[in-house]
Design an enzyme around this catalytic site. Structure first.
Site, PDB file in Angstrom:
ATOM      1  CB  CYS A  13      -0.982   0.000   1.175  1.00  0.00           C
ATOM      2  SG  CYS A  13      -0.189   0.287   2.754  1.00  0.00           S
ATOM      3  CG  ASP A  86       9.926  -0.254   5.785  1.00  0.00           C
ATOM      4  OD1 ASP A  86       8.726  -0.117   6.096  1.00  0.00           O
ATOM      5  OD2 ASP A  86      10.289  -0.569   4.636  1.00  0.00           O
ATOM      6  CD  GLU A  87       9.029  -4.872   5.492  1.00  0.00           C
ATOM      7  OE1 GLU A  87       8.058  -5.441   6.026  1.00  0.00           O
ATOM      8  OE2 GLU A  87       9.082  -4.619   4.276  1.00  0.00           O
ATOM      9  CD  GLN A  89       5.880  -6.090   9.038  1.00  0.00           C
ATOM     10  OE1 GLN A  89       5.813  -4.887   9.161  1.00  0.00           O
ATOM     11  NE2 GLN A  89       6.310  -6.669   7.911  1.00  0.00           N
TER      12      GLN A  89
HETATM   13  N1  LIG Z   1       4.584   0.435 -11.814  1.00  0.00           N
HETATM   14  C1  LIG Z   1       4.021   1.182 -10.895  1.00  0.00           C
HETATM   15  N2  LIG Z   1       3.471   2.363 -11.187  1.00  0.00           N
HETATM   16  C2  LIG Z   1       2.892   3.143 -10.244  1.00  0.00           C
HETATM   17  N3  LIG Z   1       2.828   2.811  -8.958  1.00  0.00           N
HETATM   18  C3  LIG Z   1       3.355   1.648  -8.599  1.00  0.00           C
HETATM   19  C4  LIG Z   1       3.982   0.770  -9.518  1.00  0.00           C
HETATM   20  N4  LIG Z   1       4.409  -0.323  -8.849  1.00  0.00           N
HETATM   21  C5  LIG Z   1       4.053  -0.123  -7.562  1.00  0.00           C
HETATM   22  N5  LIG Z   1       3.425   1.058  -7.421  1.00  0.00           N
HETATM   23  C6  LIG Z   1       2.879   1.655  -6.192  1.00  0.00           C
HETATM   24  O1  LIG Z   1       3.693   1.274  -5.126  1.00  0.00           O
HETATM   25  C7  LIG Z   1       2.888   0.770  -4.067  1.00  0.00           C
HETATM   26  C8  LIG Z   1       3.720  -0.201  -3.266  1.00  0.00           C
HETATM   27  O2  LIG Z   1       4.725   0.560  -2.626  1.00  0.00           O
HETATM   28  P1  LIG Z   1       5.649  -0.055  -1.469  1.00  0.00           P
HETATM   29  O3  LIG Z   1       6.229   1.136  -0.772  1.00  0.00           O
HETATM   30  O4  LIG Z   1       6.586  -1.033  -2.051  1.00  0.00           O
HETATM   31  O5  LIG Z   1       4.543  -0.780  -0.563  1.00  0.00           O
HETATM   32  P2  LIG Z   1       4.614  -1.421   0.890  1.00  0.00           P
HETATM   33  O6  LIG Z   1       5.899  -1.004   1.539  1.00  0.00           O
HETATM   34  O7  LIG Z   1       3.404  -0.900   1.595  1.00  0.00           O
HETATM   35  O8  LIG Z   1       4.527  -2.899   0.674  1.00  0.00           O
HETATM   36  C9  LIG Z   1       1.702   0.164  -4.776  1.00  0.00           C
HETATM   37  O9  LIG Z   1       0.541   0.157  -3.979  1.00  0.00           O
HETATM   38  C10 LIG Z   1       1.494   1.150  -5.916  1.00  0.00           C
HETATM   39  O10 LIG Z   1       0.719   2.245  -5.467  1.00  0.00           O
HETATM   40  C1  LIG Z   2       1.070 -11.214   5.674  1.00  0.00           C
HETATM   41  C2  LIG Z   2       2.462 -11.638   6.012  1.00  0.00           C
HETATM   42  C3  LIG Z   2       3.545 -11.011   5.422  1.00  0.00           C
HETATM   43  N1  LIG Z   2       4.799 -11.409   5.730  1.00  0.00           N
HETATM   44  C4  LIG Z   2       5.934 -10.742   5.084  1.00  0.00           C
HETATM   45  C5  LIG Z   2       5.896 -10.684   3.579  1.00  0.00           C
HETATM   46  C6  LIG Z   2       6.759  -9.472   3.269  1.00  0.00           C
HETATM   47  O1  LIG Z   2       8.114  -9.901   3.225  1.00  0.00           O
HETATM   48  C7  LIG Z   2       6.534  -8.566   4.501  1.00  0.00           C
HETATM   49  C8  LIG Z   2       5.610  -7.403   4.217  1.00  0.00           C
HETATM   50  O2  LIG Z   2       6.278  -6.501   3.388  1.00  0.00           O
HETATM   51  P1  LIG Z   2       5.543  -5.249   2.668  1.00  0.00           P
HETATM   52  O3  LIG Z   2       6.681  -4.311   2.427  1.00  0.00           O
HETATM   53  O4  LIG Z   2       4.518  -4.701   3.606  1.00  0.00           O
HETATM   54  O5  LIG Z   2       4.936  -5.764   1.399  1.00  0.00           O
HETATM   55  O6  LIG Z   2       5.942  -9.392   5.498  1.00  0.00           O
HETATM   56  C9  LIG Z   2       5.012 -12.406   6.649  1.00  0.00           C
HETATM   57  O7  LIG Z   2       6.159 -12.744   6.962  1.00  0.00           O
HETATM   58  N2  LIG Z   2       3.952 -13.018   7.246  1.00  0.00           N
HETATM   59  C10 LIG Z   2       2.690 -12.691   6.949  1.00  0.00           C
HETATM   60  O8  LIG Z   2       1.754 -13.298   7.518  1.00  0.00           O
END
Ligand SMILES: Nc1ncnc2c1ncn2[C@@H]1O[C@H](COP(=O)(O)OP(=O)(O)O)[C@@H](O)[C@H]1O
Ligand SMILES: Cc1cn([C@H]2C[C@H](O)[C@@H](COP(=O)(O)O)O2)c(=O)[nH]c1=O
Length: 221
Positions: A13, A86-87, A89
């Site tokens: 997200c 970050d991460e 959780q």
């Molecule tokens: N090719 C793309 N073009 C535009 N937005 C993108 C693209 N790929 C990913 N995203 C955006 O990046 C978001 C994921 O960002 P990210 O910081 O890696 O997420 P998280 O850390 O929450 O897992 C996606 O929800 C989307 O909004």
């Molecule tokens: C739901 C869930 C997720 N994970 C792991 C998978 C990814 O490596 C991270 C989440 O990263 P993001 O940047 O938010 O996409 O968490 C996990 O280990 N266990 C779970 O249940």
């Protein structure tokens, strides 16, 4: 007043993107920040966004003590105005308590980013403690969407493309698994609460074959 802020949402997200943007904006105004992460998909000691940015960060381990991390840097002459975590959780409850103490007693802003619940919709230990202790919990503005078009609030795990509800809590992975025939093909898919309960993923619902226009989530182009 320093703050402990928890930016939370589903996988994919935009949390890591926001973490990097916040770091950029604060650093651009001369503030001194330290980046931490744990188990990032792109490898150890990296903080990466799916938008392509990836920077070096300090890897949090079971023995990381955030109080000691800040004190050591201050003793060495650094200001340490804020931490990007970050991460989060994956941090322990004790480490989140250390973050709270860093805010209260060392006046360091702590910006933590993480998913709230695991693939069984159970709280992660780090997220539970952050929900309890944060000055603010912020839900990201960009909504992740379920295949049905509703807001996604859960993270489903798939193994070889099939949703599972048993297994280890921590399995690093991504939402786009290229080859679900691979031996260790663990993937994730964000779903609305209803479709998580029904274990209805894009594949089992047939939505994977539908176009984005059919789902009504994109414009004409
Ligand atoms: N090719 C793309 N073009 C535009 N937005 C993108 C693209 N790929 C990913 N995203 C955006 O990046 C978001 C994921 O960002 P990210 O910081 O890696 O997420 P998280 O850390 O929450 O897992 C996606 O929800 C989307 O909004
Ligand atoms: C739901 C869930 C997720 N994970 C792991 C998978 C990814 O490596 C991270 C989440 O990263 P993001 O940047 O938010 O996409 O968490 C996990 O280990 N266990 C779970 O249940």
């Amino acid at each position: 007043m320093a703050e402990l802020v928890f930016f939370s949402g589903t996988m994919d997200c935009g949390k890591s993107t926001l973490a990097l943007q916040m770091h950029h904006n604060h650093a651009a105004r001369g503030r001194d920040g330290v980046l931490f992460t744990r188990n990032d998909r792109s490898g150890e000691a990296r903080l990466s966004s799916r938008l392509g940015l990836s920077v070096g960060a300090h890897e949090v381990t079971d023995t990381t003590d955030f109080w000691a991390e800040v004190v050591a840097r201050r003793t060495a002459g650094r200001a340490v105005d804020y931490l990007i975590c970050d991460e989060a959780q994956f941090y322990s409850a004790e480490q989140v308590e250390q973050l709270g103490r860093v805010v209260d007693d060392l006046h360091v802003d702590v910006f933590a980013f993480g998913i709230t619940t695991d693939f069984r919709t159970q709280l992660f230990a780090g997220s539970a403690r952050l929900l309890a202790l944060a000055d603010r919990v912020e839900t990201l503005q960009v909504q992740a969407l379920c295949w049905c078009g509703a807001r996604a609030t859960t993270n489903a795990r798939t193994v070889h493309g099939v949703m599972v509800v048993e297994g280890a809590q921590v399995v690093v992975g991504d939402v786009d698994v290229a080859d679900d025939h691979a031996e260790d093909a663990v993937g994730y898919e964000v779903l609305c609460r209803r479709h998580h309960r029904l274990r209805a993923t894009a594949r089992t619902s047939g939505a994977a074959a539908m176009s984005a226009q059919t789902l009504g989530v994109l414009g004409e182009d």
